[in-house]
Design an enzyme around this catalytic site. Structure first.
Site: not given
Length: 503
Positions: A266, A290-291, A294, A313, A374, A382
């Site tokens: 995003e 979705h992006e 954001h 998220e 990460d 999410y």
């Protein structure tokens, strides 16, 4: 490792020269720094072999004190700040290394055109420190501008707005070398470092609307235009749902080379998407929803630290579902269908983390002190996060929650938010909402602490059709007309499982 809470960069001026032969970026970054608590130093993060050659504080060369290397977080770099001054400028002249974890340098053979090399960056969560010495924390928001010297044949795009010139940077930069072209970019909206992105390649553009454009390699760009033609429709839906105009002015997409490791990223003004979405029938274009979401939940309102990633998220999955439910015309039925699928996937993710001894990371606010973000990212922020948002909505009612969403965006736009701030805002706007066990939702590892009643008629319809086909033979494919991609996938999954979808 940076000290952004004490002495924060409020603006960055970036200078880059793109060197494909050596796979490095060389140049400098100059920060406007505000000393918020009489800090004696300004501390930034570095990683992956990034080398600072010189540093200046208010145009006077300064000593750089490097910290002890850390396997995950890299090496801190500190310069002294002028005493009794609230603001100053700090400049680092530096170069990245070929092993820069944020930069992907592709050979011509790895591109669609097979003729030119390709560069793109991916900085989330903590890889921006490999791209430039920076305060690499989501809470350290700043505006920025940039000048990029790239080979004459290439287009250089960044996650900002293209500018004609940038006087401050232009005076600092050496003349453009033969065979190179200079590009100017700016991002006036304060953003986190992980959202600074660049792509340099042989690219062409096609307009989708006045504020939306798609970029890709010449052999791919027309396919991308067709696939992502609904982008403006998604943007308008998001503006209406959030009650907030799209503040970033442009929403462009770049359809990257196949090695891009995500569905999408995003980056403000320039979403990165994978060419694996080019199905030819727009069936996978929902990733763009979705992006786009954001742009409000993540980029405009940002999690203060990575412990609170669910606020990026979870909210974005909620808004994505609202966009798709509205633009598809299927409303709440599609929303519930997607939630049911997501909850089953979440259960699988929780089981996996528990089996490998990392069950603590399945908490919505996980303990990640000393952990690479990460390694902690999963479906949990999410799907567990978005389910909590949906539960809150259905507990207080859609009309009241719609007002709450608009107030939430207004309250935290351009800044950051923690889970405690979110909870306090809920209390202020909606009351205690005592039927939700907030502590369990935020801090308990495991699956959903409270069930969400869903209408699963779309999923049941897909399974029922699969059973009919298994019993009577292949039916008429026109039956699937008007179905979303996810509904068709549910049908095919049930068909392949002998009429059982795992419910």
């Amino acid at each position: 490792q940076s000290n952004w809470r004490d002495a924060q960069a409020t603006h960055a001026s970036i200078e880059w020269r793109v060197d494909f032969d050596n796979e490095v970026l060389t140049g400098a970054v100059t920060y406007d720094v505000t000393n918020k608590s009489n800090a004696s130093t300004f501390v930034v993060d570095t990683h992956s072999g990034l080398t600072i050659h010189r540093a200046y504080v208010d145009n006077v060369e300064a000593e750089v004190l490097l910290g002890k290397p850390h396997a995950i977080f890299g090496v801190s770099a500190a310069v002294p700040l002028p005493p009794a001054k609230k603001t100053c400028q700090v400049r680092f002249e530096y170069s990245t290394a070929p092993e820069c974890s944020a930069a992907q340098w592709l050979s011509p053979a790895q591109t669609a055109g097979k003729k030119r090399p390709y560069l793109f960056t991916q900085s989330q969560a903590i890889h921006a420190r490999a791209l430039l010495p920076c305060q690499d924390a989501p809470g350290a928001k700043m505006s920025w501008d940039a000048v990029v010297d790239a080979p004459q044949w290439a287009t250089a795009l960044m996650s900002g707005l293209q500018a004609e010139s940038l006087p401050f940077i232009h005076k600092k930069c050496p003349p453009v070398e033969d065979g190179y072209r200079r590009w100017f970019w700016k991002q006036p909206v304060p953003t986190s470092s992980y959202l600074i992105a660049i792509v340099v390649a042989d690219l062409e553009a096609r307009d989708i609307s006045e504020r939306c454009r798609v970029w890709s390699e010449p052999s791919v760009v027309d396919k991308a235009l067709h696939e992502f033609s609904e982008t403006e429709q998604f943007l308008r839906a998001a503006e209406d749902i959030t009650g907030q105009d799209y503040v970033w002015k442009r929403y462009d997409l770049v359809c990257l080379a196949p090695s891009f490791p995500y569905g999408g990223m995003e980056n403000p003004c320039l979403t990165f998407v994978t060419p694996t979405l080019l199905a030819g029938d727009r069936s996978l274009a929902g990733v763009v929803a979705h992006e786009i979401a954001h742009s409000w939940t993540g980029n405009l309102v940002t999690n203060a630290t990575w412990e609170h990633f669910w606020l990026n998220e979870g909210w974005t999955r909620w808004l994505e579902r609202k966009i798709k439910a509205r633009t598809s015309g299927k409303g709440r039925l599609l929303e519930d269908f997607d939630l049911a699928t997501s909850q089953r996937n979440l259960s699988g993710a929780v089981k996996h983390f528990t089996e490998i001894g990392q069950g603590a990371l399945t908490a919505l606010v996980p303990p990640i002190e000393g952990v690479d973000p990460d390694d902690a990212f999963s479906l949990v922020p999410y799907e567990k996060g978005s389910t909590l948002i949906h539960l809150l909505e259905r507990t207080v009612g859609e009309e009241k929650f719609s007002t709450f969403v608009k107030a939430y965006i207004r309250e935290f736009r351009f800044t950051t938010v923690t889970t405690a701030q979110f909870r306090a805002f809920v209390q202020r706007e909606l009351g205690a909402v005592s039927t939700i066990d907030w502590c369990q939702w935020f801090h308990a590892p495991g699956d959903l602490p409270q069930a969400l009643a869903l209408n699963e008629s779309l999923g049941e319809k897909a399974v029922s059709l699969a059973r009919q086909w298994l019993k009577n033979g292949c039916g008429d494919f026109t039956t699937l007309e008007g179905w979303t991609t996810d509904e068709k996938v549910a049908f095919l999954d049930a068909l392949g499982a002998g009429g059982d979808d795992g419910r």
